[in-house]
Design an enzyme around this catalytic site. Structure first.
Site, PDB file in Angstrom:
ATOM      1  CD  GLU A  33      -2.602   1.535   0.034  1.00 62.97           C
ATOM      2  OE1 GLU A  33      -2.337   2.562  -0.623  1.00 62.97           O
ATOM      3  OE2 GLU A  33      -3.471   0.704  -0.304  1.00 62.97           O
ATOM      4  N   GLY A  34       0.772   2.050  -1.052  1.00 67.81           N
ATOM      5  CA  GLY A  34       1.584   3.254  -1.168  1.00 67.81           C
ATOM      6  C   GLY A  34       0.972   4.475  -0.539  1.00 67.81           C
ATOM      7  CB  ILE A 153     -20.346  10.911  -5.774  1.00 66.18           C
ATOM      8  CG1 ILE A 153     -19.599   9.591  -5.542  1.00 66.18           C
ATOM      9  CG2 ILE A 153     -19.492  12.081  -5.278  1.00 66.18           C
ATOM     10  CD1 ILE A 153     -18.336   9.443  -6.374  1.00 66.18           C
ATOM     11  CB  ALA A 234     -20.400  14.081  -8.640  1.00 64.92           C
ATOM     12  CB  THR A 235     -18.763  12.611 -14.148  1.00 67.07           C
ATOM     13  OG1 THR A 235     -17.375  12.941 -13.957  1.00 67.07           O
ATOM     14  CG2 THR A 235     -19.536  13.891 -14.373  1.00 67.07           C
ATOM     15  CG  HIS A 409     -46.449  -2.139  16.567  1.00 68.02           C
ATOM     16  ND1 HIS A 409     -46.691  -1.371  15.449  1.00 68.02           N
ATOM     17  CD2 HIS A 409     -47.111  -1.539  17.606  1.00 68.02           C
ATOM     18  CE1 HIS A 409     -47.470  -0.369  15.786  1.00 68.02           C
ATOM     19  NE2 HIS A 409     -47.740  -0.434  17.079  1.00 68.02           N
TER      20      HIS A 409
END
Length: 420
Positions: A33-34, A153, A234-235, A409
């Site tokens: 993990e970088g 998003i 947000a595409t 309920h």
């Protein structure tokens, strides 16, 4: 060269879940993990966004995010401290099908996730144009926020920032928001958000961003514009594959940029290399990545499982929230699948009335024989209701069997029972 049992590239939800599960099964794991462990979901995605969703003010949201994210990241660090796991804090690339960095293993899992998909719009490089990460990093609340895209998003941030006090405008190319949600449900949710003050421009194509203005073409071919202090792109998202060295193992990407895999998430080359999560482009959800991780490790161990990847619930944490599992009504019609549709409404539920959360609708689809095919809903805690439906679908439950199941309920879960 050091040998291990399994190499994993990426420590997001899929990667760290695969590492944890494999290590507990006795496999020696090396995970690369970088960046920060936890991936997009924990650091700049699901978790930070939900701190915003559940905060009353922008200042409170910033404060909560600063506390919650490090706490959860520390939890992932704890998972990866298992004696069978070696965490290598660097980016990784293939040398060959069994070698990554200084390690070699008979099995390798690619779990590098995804990144923002930017539209090639003139002006997108302007500093006022940000993706979801950039929006979360803002220190001041924008007075005017324009969001390009009405997917998950875009809709979540539209709901949140309107509640914080921003003037919010959403521009969407498609006819309706949230294409994965039943169109009837999506329309009702959009109308509710409009009542809260969010402005929508549907079936509009963004052409240019210049001088704090977003210029777009309407469905009638007219050019209009809206002013904004911040513009959110947000595409959607695209698989993250750059720098992996996939050419070293002869992998060609799919047209959408994803790593092609079979139904057990093995890369088509049959080299015991697997790809899970967003990078394979199949189901771009954190919980999908986690379960794909389990499937892959089970494949490595030779253990069968009953995971149903055709039944994948999802939620959108707008206000009110929306959720779904299974096909939409439009998809059932298009595929010629016979079905019956059952509906119920939050306004008829005692708990919803007591909570003051009366906006909501549920649509339950079943075969003519009564087997549950899917469910789509919006309203308070709809994600919890859809999760119940998902469990029932995994067991092939009929609506008659559901009718015989006792529901507490007063609870919102009665909305599901009332539908039948």
């Amino acid at each position: 060269m050091s040998k291990t049992d399994l190499i994993i590239i990426g420590a997001g939800p899929g990667g760290y879940r695969a590492a944890e599960y494999a290590a507990k099964q006795g496999l020696k794991v090396v995970i690369f993990e970088g960046d920060n462990v936890g991936g997009t979901c924990l650091n700049v995605g699901c978790i930070p966004t939900k701190t915003y969703v559940h905060s009353a003010t922008f200042a409170e949201a910033r404060e909560r995010m600063a506390a919650v994210v490090p706490q959860l990241r520390q939890g992932v660090e704890g998972i990866l401290s298992h004696p069978n796991i070696t965490l290598v804090r660097e980016k990784a690339s293939f040398t060959d099908a069994h070698t990554v960095g200084d390690y070699t293993a008979p099995h390798i899992i690619i779990a590098t996730g995804s990144e923002t998909k930017w539209l090639p719009i003139s002006g997108k490089d302007n500093p006022c144009v940000v993706d979801s990460t950039g929006l979360l990093n803002l220190n001041t609340l924008p007075e005017r926020l324009c969001i390009i895209g009405a997917g998950v998003i875009g809709m979540e941030f539209a709901s949140v920032f309107r509640r914080f006090g921003s003037e919010v405008t959403v521009i969407e190319y498609l006819k309706e928001c949230l294409p994965a949600i039943d169109s009837d449900i999506a329309k009702r949710l959009r109308k509710q958000m409009e009542k809260e003050g969010v402005s929508f421009h549907m079936q509009c194509s963004v052409k240019q961003i210049a001088d704090g203005e977003v210029f777009f073409e309407t469905k009638k071919g007219q050019t209009e514009s809206v002013g904004a202090d911040i513009i959110l792109m947000a595409t959607g998202r695209k698989p993250r594959t750059e720098g992996l060295g996939l050419e070293a193992i002869g992998v060609d990407l799919a047209p959408n940029g994803a790593i092609p895999v079979d139904d057990d998430f093995e890369v088509i080359t049959k080299l015991k290399v697997f790809a899970i999560g967003d990078v394979n482009g199949r189901q771009m959800l954190a919980h999908a990545a986690e379960m794909q991780a389990v499937r892959v490790v089970n494949q490595i161990l030779g253990k069968p499982d009953g995971i149903r990847f055709d039944i994948m619930p999802a939620a959108i944490f707008t206000e009110p929230e929306a959720a779904c599992v299974g096909p939409t009504e439009d998809q059932l019609k298009e595929q010629g699948i016979p079905y019956v549709c059952k509906k119920s409404f939050w306004r008829a539920n005692g708990k919803a009335l007591a909570m003051g959360e009366t906006e909501g609708m549920l649509k339950l689809f079943a075969s003519p024989e009564g087997v549950i095919l899917g469910c789509h809903a919006f309203g308070a805690h709809s994600a919890d209701i859809i999760q119940e439906v998902s469990v029932l679908m995994c067991k092939g439950t009929t609506i008659d069997e559901l009718a015989d199941m006792v529901h507490i309920h007063p609870t919102l879960s009665e909305i599901l029972r009332d539908a039948i």
